[in-house]
Structure formats: C-alpha cells, structure tokens
Design a protein around this motif. Structure first.
Motif, PDB file in Angstrom:
ATOM      1  N   ALA A   1       0.763  -1.262   0.044  1.00 60.58           N
ATOM      2  CA  ALA A   1      -0.091  -0.115   0.061  1.00 60.58           C
ATOM      3  C   ALA A   1       0.937   1.381  -0.103  1.00 60.58           C
ATOM      4  O   ALA A   1       0.479   2.260  -0.642  1.00 60.58           O
ATOM      5  CB  ALA A   1      -1.082  -0.083   1.231  1.00 60.58           C
ATOM      6  N   GLU A   2       2.090   1.093   0.823  1.00 65.69           N
ATOM      7  CA  GLU A   2       2.869   2.368   0.754  1.00 65.69           C
ATOM      8  C   GLU A   2       3.468   2.681  -0.569  1.00 65.69           C
ATOM      9  O   GLU A   2       3.884   3.828  -0.847  1.00 65.69           O
ATOM     10  CB  GLU A   2       4.047   2.066   1.575  1.00 65.69           C
ATOM     11  N   VAL A   3       3.734   1.787  -1.299  1.00 66.62           N
ATOM     12  CA  VAL A   3       4.065   2.167  -2.821  1.00 66.62           C
ATOM     13  C   VAL A   3       2.907   2.240  -3.773  1.00 66.62           C
ATOM     14  O   VAL A   3       3.262   2.154  -5.112  1.00 66.62           O
ATOM     15  CB  VAL A   3       5.338   1.006  -3.155  1.00 66.62           C
ATOM     16  N   ASP A   4       1.932   2.356  -3.470  1.00 68.96           N
ATOM     17  CA  ASP A   4       0.735   2.349  -4.424  1.00 68.96           C
ATOM     18  C   ASP A   4       0.362   1.312  -5.070  1.00 68.96           C
ATOM     19  O   ASP A   4      -0.279   1.337  -6.199  1.00 68.96           O
ATOM     20  CB  ASP A   4       0.828   3.553  -5.490  1.00 68.96           C
ATOM     21  N   GLY A   5       0.598  -0.027  -4.640  1.00 69.55           N
ATOM     22  CA  GLY A   5       0.325  -1.115  -5.178  1.00 69.55           C
ATOM     23  C   GLY A   5       0.779  -1.696  -6.591  1.00 69.55           C
ATOM     24  O   GLY A   5       1.722  -0.821  -6.957  1.00 69.55           O
TER      25      GLY A   5
ATOM     26  N   ARG B   1      13.686   0.379  -5.234  1.00 70.92           N
ATOM     27  CA  ARG B   1      13.915   1.652  -5.470  1.00 70.92           C
ATOM     28  C   ARG B   1      13.415   2.467  -4.250  1.00 70.92           C
ATOM     29  O   ARG B   1      14.040   3.242  -3.288  1.00 70.92           O
ATOM     30  CB  ARG B   1      13.544   2.107  -6.802  1.00 70.92           C
ATOM     31  N   VAL B   2      12.179   2.321  -3.674  1.00 68.85           N
ATOM     32  CA  VAL B   2      11.638   3.164  -2.876  1.00 68.85           C
ATOM     33  C   VAL B   2      12.249   2.910  -1.467  1.00 68.85           C
ATOM     34  O   VAL B   2      12.601   3.805  -0.688  1.00 68.85           O
ATOM     35  CB  VAL B   2      10.062   2.931  -2.686  1.00 68.85           C
ATOM     36  N   LEU B   3      12.383   1.482  -1.086  1.00 68.40           N
ATOM     37  CA  LEU B   3      12.622   1.219   0.095  1.00 68.40           C
ATOM     38  C   LEU B   3      14.237   1.702   0.450  1.00 68.40           C
ATOM     39  O   LEU B   3      14.697   2.141   1.638  1.00 68.40           O
ATOM     40  CB  LEU B   3      12.424  -0.187   0.633  1.00 68.40           C
ATOM     41  N   ARG B   4      15.137   1.327  -0.692  1.00 68.38           N
ATOM     42  CA  ARG B   4      16.453   1.809  -0.417  1.00 68.38           C
ATOM     43  C   ARG B   4      16.504   3.162  -0.345  1.00 68.38           C
ATOM     44  O   ARG B   4      17.619   3.818   0.270  1.00 68.38           O
ATOM     45  CB  ARG B   4      17.275   1.279  -1.763  1.00 68.38           C
ATOM     46  N   ARG B   5      16.067   3.780  -1.180  1.00 67.79           N
ATOM     47  CA  ARG B   5      16.251   5.468  -1.287  1.00 67.79           C
ATOM     48  C   ARG B   5      15.453   5.951   0.143  1.00 67.79           C
ATOM     49  O   ARG B   5      16.065   6.944   0.658  1.00 67.79           O
ATOM     50  CB  ARG B   5      15.229   5.964  -2.260  1.00 67.79           C
ATOM     51  N   GLN B   6      14.588   5.342   0.833  1.00 68.29           N
ATOM     52  CA  GLN B   6      14.069   5.806   2.154  1.00 68.29           C
ATOM     53  C   GLN B   6      15.094   5.288   3.335  1.00 68.29           C
ATOM     54  O   GLN B   6      14.884   5.381   4.393  1.00 68.29           O
ATOM     55  CB  GLN B   6      12.547   5.396   2.459  1.00 68.29           C
ATOM     56  N   ARG B   7      16.128   4.495   2.713  1.00 65.27           N
ATOM     57  CA  ARG B   7      17.183   3.708   3.890  1.00 65.27           C
ATOM     58  C   ARG B   7      16.526   2.989   4.881  1.00 65.27           C
ATOM     59  O   ARG B   7      16.714   2.922   6.161  1.00 65.27           O
ATOM     60  CB  ARG B   7      17.923   4.807   4.506  1.00 65.27           C
ATOM     61  N   ARG B   8      15.409   2.227   4.530  1.00 65.53           N
ATOM     62  CA  ARG B   8      14.621   1.302   5.136  1.00 65.53           C
ATOM     63  C   ARG B   8      15.316  -0.035   5.099  1.00 65.53           C
ATOM     64  O   ARG B   8      15.630  -0.377   4.020  1.00 65.53           O
ATOM     65  CB  ARG B   8      13.296   1.318   5.038  1.00 65.53           C
ATOM     66  N   GLU B   9      15.084  -0.737   6.220  1.00 68.02           N
ATOM     67  CA  GLU B   9      15.603  -2.080   6.202  1.00 68.02           C
ATOM     68  C   GLU B   9      14.484  -3.134   5.691  1.00 68.02           C
ATOM     69  O   GLU B   9      13.331  -2.843   6.229  1.00 68.02           O
ATOM     70  CB  GLU B   9      16.072  -2.735   7.548  1.00 68.02           C
ATOM     71  N   TYR B  10      14.786  -4.067   4.858  1.00 67.27           N
ATOM     72  CA  TYR B  10      13.746  -4.860   4.287  1.00 67.27           C
ATOM     73  C   TYR B  10      14.364  -6.052   3.684  1.00 67.27           C
ATOM     74  O   TYR B  10      15.623  -6.144   3.694  1.00 67.27           O
ATOM     75  CB  TYR B  10      12.950  -4.199   3.445  1.00 67.27           C
TER      76      TYR B  10
END
Length: 199
Positions: free
Chosen positions: A13-17, A35-44
């Motif tokens: 949902a955070e990346v608009d599906g 792309r989105v999660l790495r640019r936000q520096r989030r661990e996943y």
C-alpha cells in the motif's frame, strides 16, 4: 521474472500497489519496492525461494513461446525504465551492481547477439572475411551459449541439489547443447521484437 510472490500488504500500500498497465506487474513492483525502500534507507528483506513448487501454463506452441519471450523483454524494459532511480549510491548492490548487470547483460543481450550474427553473416556473404572466420565465430558463439546453460545446470545441481541422478544432468546438458542450434537465436529475435512492442 518472479513466478509467484508473497508481499506485505502494508508495504504494498505504501508504494501504491500494482501498476495498472504494467506488462508484468510483479517484475515492475519488485524493482519499485527496491527503489523506494532503499532510497528511504529502510531495512527490508526479499527472499528468493528456489525450491518453491509453482505451476503455470506453458505456451502451447513455438509461436506462443516466442510471444512470451517478447512480452518478458517488454516487461524488463518497462521495469528498468521506470526504476532508473535505483542507479544511486543509496541503493547499494541492487542499484550499483544488479541493475547495471540487467541493463547490459540481459536487456541488451539480444541486440548484441543479433548484431553479431548479422554482421558476421554479412561479412561472410560479401567475402570480407574467409569462411574459416565465420566458422570460428559460430563455434565461439555456440560454445559460449552452451557454457552459460551448462553453468546454470551445474549451479542448480550443486547449490540446490535438484538433480539426484547423473541421467538427469546428462539430459539437461544435451538440451543445453541443442538449444544453441536455432532455438536460442529465435529467442533473441523474439526479444528484439519485444523492444518494438511487437510479438
């Protein structure tokens, strides 16, 4: 191309599906998530499960299979074009190693392959090179193609222990050799058609 994916609905949902109009929604989504999660520096974590058993319908004919290859090429092109933001130091190994590899060695491989065959055949037909040079080129091209396929068989056998009997490995190596004699070239032409959006 992922055959099947399990996704966290909150992150989805955070990346608009899924993107409407995506040639292959899962491939595009995986690239966008990186792309989105790495640019936000989030661990996943994204986990590839090679031993998962899935089923899908195979194309019923050679033409159907070639159309599928063209569609896969369009999906890769669309996914990479829409996620070039991965080419950023924040994106780490995915952006600085995996993405350039996909662009150079996967996306543009059919262009290089078709150009090399076309150039060598044209040079031979116009007597710009001797027949022995064309023969050496064909031996090298077909041999390298076989080495790539055989390496895949070996890796699956060594890492995943998929093949229990030598007979299975031998059969796969025979197919790896036979696919170099026309099938691989047909797939390259189909993938070129994928660049043009035609199947």
């Amino acid at each position: 191309m992922p055959a099947f994916a399990l996704l966290d609905a909150r992150v989805l949902a955070e990346v608009d599906g899924f993107r409407a109009g995506a040639v292959d929604a899962t491939t595009e989504l995986v690239a966008r998530l990186h792309r989105v999660l790495r640019r936000q520096r989030r661990e996943y974590r994204m986990v590839f499960q090679p031993e998962a058993i899935t089923a899908r319908l195979a194309p019923p004919s050679l033409l159907g299979m070639l159309n599928e290859r063209a569609r896969w090429q369009r999906a890769l092109l669309q996914s990479l074009r829409g996620n070039l933001g991965l080419l950023h130091p924040q994106c780490g190994v995915v952006g600085l190693l995996a993405l350039p590899y996909l662009i150079v060695f996967v996306l543009f491989l059919p262009v290089a392959e078709a150009a090399a065959y076309g150039l060598m055949l044209a040079l031979s037909a116009t007597h710009q090179i001797p027949p022995s040079s064309l023969l050496l080129f064909l031996i090298a091209a077909l041999g390298l193609g076989f080495i790539v396929s055989a390496t895949g068989v070996a890796l699956e056998g060594i890492v995943l222990h998929l093949y229990r009997r030598p007979r299975q490995v031998f059969a796969l190596l025979i197919v790896a050799a036979l696919e170099q004699l026309g099938f691989r070239q047909l797939c390259a032409l189909a993938r070129l058609a994928g660049f043009a959006g035609r199947t």
